[in-house]
Design a protein around this motif. Structure first.
Motif, mmCIF file in Angstrom:
data_model
loop_
_atom_site.group_PDB
_atom_site.id
_atom_site.type_symbol
_atom_site.label_atom_id
_atom_site.label_comp_id
_atom_site.label_asym_id
_atom_site.label_seq_id
_atom_site.Cartn_x
_atom_site.Cartn_y
_atom_site.Cartn_z
ATOM 1 N N ARG A 152 16.956 89.486 30.787
ATOM 2 C CA ARG A 152 16.590 88.071 30.689
ATOM 3 C C ARG A 152 15.079 87.873 30.795
ATOM 4 O O ARG A 152 14.525 86.945 30.203
ATOM 5 C CB ARG A 152 17.311 87.266 31.769
ATOM 6 C CG ARG A 152 18.803 87.188 31.544
ATOM 7 C CD ARG A 152 19.466 86.240 32.514
ATOM 8 N NE ARG A 152 20.913 86.272 32.376
ATOM 9 C CZ ARG A 152 21.594 85.678 31.406
ATOM 10 N NH1 ARG A 152 20.952 84.984 30.478
ATOM 11 N NH2 ARG A 152 22.910 85.755 31.349
ATOM 12 N N PRO A 172 12.851 85.222 25.817
ATOM 13 C CA PRO A 172 12.033 84.030 26.107
ATOM 14 C C PRO A 172 12.889 82.868 26.579
ATOM 15 O O PRO A 172 14.075 82.781 26.283
ATOM 16 C CB PRO A 172 11.412 83.711 24.740
ATOM 17 C CG PRO A 172 12.453 84.175 23.759
ATOM 18 C CD PRO A 172 13.073 85.403 24.373
ATOM 19 N N ARG A 173 12.273 81.983 27.333
ATOM 20 C CA ARG A 173 12.905 80.700 27.599
ATOM 21 C C ARG A 173 12.705 79.826 26.367
ATOM 22 O O ARG A 173 11.607 79.777 25.816
ATOM 23 C CB ARG A 173 12.263 80.030 28.815
ATOM 24 C CG ARG A 173 12.610 80.699 30.141
ATOM 25 C CD ARG A 173 11.890 79.979 31.275
ATOM 26 N NE ARG A 173 12.221 80.527 32.563
ATOM 27 C CZ ARG A 173 13.225 80.112 33.318
ATOM 28 N NH1 ARG A 173 13.986 79.122 32.896
ATOM 29 N NH2 ARG A 173 13.471 80.668 34.485
ATOM 30 N N LEU A 174 13.762 79.171 25.966
ATOM 31 C CA LEU A 174 13.613 78.308 24.795
ATOM 32 C C LEU A 174 12.612 77.196 25.108
ATOM 33 O O LEU A 174 12.720 76.514 26.128
ATOM 34 C CB LEU A 174 14.956 77.691 24.413
ATOM 35 C CG LEU A 174 15.969 78.619 23.719
ATOM 36 C CD1 LEU A 174 17.216 77.828 23.348
ATOM 37 C CD2 LEU A 174 15.364 79.269 22.489
ATOM 38 N N ASP A 192 10.526 73.534 24.385
ATOM 39 C CA ASP A 192 10.977 72.180 24.044
ATOM 40 C C ASP A 192 10.992 72.052 22.520
ATOM 41 O O ASP A 192 9.952 72.090 21.866
ATOM 42 C CB ASP A 192 10.035 71.153 24.658
ATOM 43 C CG ASP A 192 10.514 69.724 24.444
ATOM 44 O OD1 ASP A 192 11.533 69.535 23.766
ATOM 45 O OD2 ASP A 192 9.849 68.803 24.960
ATOM 46 N N ASP A 220 15.254 83.899 19.627
ATOM 47 C CA ASP A 220 13.967 83.219 19.773
ATOM 48 C C ASP A 220 14.004 81.959 18.914
ATOM 49 O O ASP A 220 14.804 81.860 17.968
ATOM 50 C CB ASP A 220 12.820 84.137 19.340
ATOM 51 C CG ASP A 220 11.465 83.689 19.873
ATOM 52 O OD1 ASP A 220 11.433 82.685 20.630
ATOM 53 O OD2 ASP A 220 10.449 84.334 19.547
ATOM 54 N N ASP A 234 23.758 73.856 24.164
ATOM 55 C CA ASP A 234 23.628 74.759 25.304
ATOM 56 C C ASP A 234 25.006 75.096 25.882
ATOM 57 O O ASP A 234 25.310 76.268 26.160
ATOM 58 C CB ASP A 234 22.731 74.125 26.364
ATOM 59 C CG ASP A 234 22.221 75.138 27.357
ATOM 60 O OD1 ASP A 234 21.818 76.234 26.931
ATOM 61 O OD2 ASP A 234 22.233 74.846 28.574
#
Length: 514
Positions: free
Chosen positions: A279, A283-285, A287, A312, A480
């Motif tokens: 994790r 990447p963190r998604l 905005d 991504d 999500d």
């Protein structure tokens, strides 16, 4: 001596000698003194009835052939009077029975060790320990009580053996926390064997609806010298109380159980660490508004099976949004490291909105061969949602990857099946195709890796069909929630890591309404 009957006649002892142990009564009337040799097998005096008292058990084997071979050293008894008593035979039978029972138990215990240590998931290990203990001693009920970190009370209680009716009777009853006899074993972790629970001074009774239980066998289970929990057994199926044999078997099992629990906990830690590592690479998604997006990742079920799956997404100039899904071949740290490099290189390439997706993938393929020491093989799909003529348009290119799945606002679900192209790292010089499809507002595009649908030994189409059915049932969820539900209710068998990303097209008002 008793062996005399086997000797040649010339070697026999002279008549008149006593028995070998020197007892006098051997010199009875039948053994008159004289120089003549002792009686031969045919001598009448040796067979005369008057000789019988002299040859009784008190004399031992003294008078040669008159007593026959039954007095030889290879025979266990000198006469019928020396046969074992019935009580001796019973005792020997009981010992043989106990030996056979111990042999069966040892074989069952060895098989139990194999079964328990074959599990890696901790919940399955705990239930397997309880079930195995019940089988070994023939108990109707069994339970595992797991202690809290401080060892003060039962944090978890896993009962087995209760019927559906008995479980219904306990509906709403709080699970035991470690009072009464269960608490006694917590504070005094020595094996506990009770014939009648109700008569024990520390018994706290049972709650309403609890099935009647009379006998109890409890053994503590330790992991690395620390009490992990307690194993409880109740009610032998034959109606007898638990005995020392049962206690010994369960104590032996408890030693193996501690090792199995420790292995399962280490497996859990490694699996958790692998997932955290993976994790951190993903990447963190960002905005992505006005698009609604979601993503999920699930590692493989094998320990330390970090893999090469990634996703991504990024907003592009002009109101477009790009999304990518990829899978580097392999399930190890090398695959995870290669995935991280490929993801970063592709992110820089697809930021250019003037380059079609196929161009970005072709450039990535060439750079991989030049920049990486050993170019891996990977699949990838690069998609771009962009406004065009008052609608949304999906443009994508695939490098050997499964097709996109589209959920339309009217409830229809279908794959965008086209030529997938070659994977990355196979033939960088060959051209790659682009594809284009219009999409209405409120459409959801799902990109996923093959771990979500692949089951070894089954056609891939079966997994794809199952995924489409699952997605159609979840069409009303936000992206999500949809992604998390898909990795949870996946058609795949879980032996491969899996990634999924979903984008939902927004209304074309103002933003991107060229």
């Amino acid at each position: 001596m008793a062996e005399d009957w086997r000797r040649p006649p010339d070697d026999r002892a002279p008549a008149g000698e006593g028995s070998a142990d020197g007892e006098g009564p051997a010199d009875g009337p039948a053994n008159a003194p004289g120089p003549t040799p002792g009686p031969t097998p045919g001598n009448a005096p040796a067979n005369d009835p008057v000789d019988a008292p002299a040859n009784g058990p008190a004399n031992g084997p003294a008078n040669g052939p008159a007593n026959g071979p039954a007095n030889g050293p290879d025979e266990p008894y000198a006469s019928l009077l020396d046969l074992p008593l019935s009580s001796d035979l019973n005792r020997i039978g009981e010992q043989l029975h106990a030996l056979a029972r111990a042999q069966r138990t040892l074989q069952e215990l060895l098989q139990a060790v194999v079964n328990i240590t074959g599990e890696l998931e901790l919940p399955a290990v705990l239930r397997r320990i309880v079930r195995t203990a019940m089988d070994l001693v023939g108990a109707r009920y069994g339970a595992m009580g797991v202690l809290d970190p401080e060892g003060r009370y039962l944090e978890e209680f896993i009962p087995l053996g209760l019927t559906a009716t008995e479980l219904a009777g306990l509906d709403g009853v709080e699970l035991p926390r470690g009072r009464g006899l269960l608490g006694h074993l917590i504070h005094h972790p020595e094996p506990l064997r009770v014939k009648d629970i109700s008569r024990h001074p520390e018994s706290a009774g049972f709650p309403p609806g609890h099935p009647p239980m009379r006998s109890l066998l409890g053994v503590a289970i330790s992991v690395r010298g620390r009490i992990y929990g307690n194993l409880y057994l109740s009610e032998r199926r034959d109606g007898q109380p638990f005995d020392r044999h049962d206690e010994g078997v369960i104590r032996a099992l408890a030693g193996t159980a501690g090792v199995a629990i420790e292995n399962a906990r280490l497996y859990q830690q490694v699996q958790h660490s692998s997932e955290q590592f993976q994790r951190l690479l993903l990447p963190r998604l960002p905005d992505l508004r006005p698009f609604t997006a979601g993503a999920a990742y699930r590692p493989a079920s094998a320990p330390a099976a970090v893999g090469g799956d990634w996703y991504d997404a990024m907003l592009l100039p002009g109101g477009a949004c790009a999304a990518v899904i990829g899978d580097v071949v392999g399930h190890d740290l090398r695959a995870a490291a290669d995935m991280s490099q490929i993801r970063n290189m592709l992110r820089a390439l697809y930021y250019d909105p003037s380059a079609p997706p196929s161009t970005s993938l072709a450039r990535l393929d060439r750079i991989m061969g030049a920049a990486l020491d050993e170019a891996p093989v990977a699949t990838a799909l690069l998609a771009r949602l962009e406004p065009a003529d008052g609608a949304w348009q999906l443009r994508w290119s695939s490098a050997g990857h499964p097709p996109p799945l589209v959920l339309l606002p009217d409830g229809r679900v279908h794959y965008l099946d086209v030529e997938p192209g070659l994977p990355l790292g196979v033939a960088p010089e060959l051209p790659r195709p682009d594809h284009c499809r219009p999409l209405p507002v409120d459409s959801t595009v799902i990109l996923f890796t093959d771990g979500l649908v692949e089951v070894p030994g089954q056609p891939l189409d079966r997994g794809l069909d199952a995924l489409a059915v699952t997605a159609s049932r979840l069409i009303g969820l936000a992206p999500d929630d949809l992604c998390r539900a898909l990795v949870t209710h996946r058609p795949g068998d879980g032996h491969d890591d899996k990634a999924v990303i979903a984008l939902r097209t927004p209304p074309l008002t103002g933003y991107g309404s060229s």
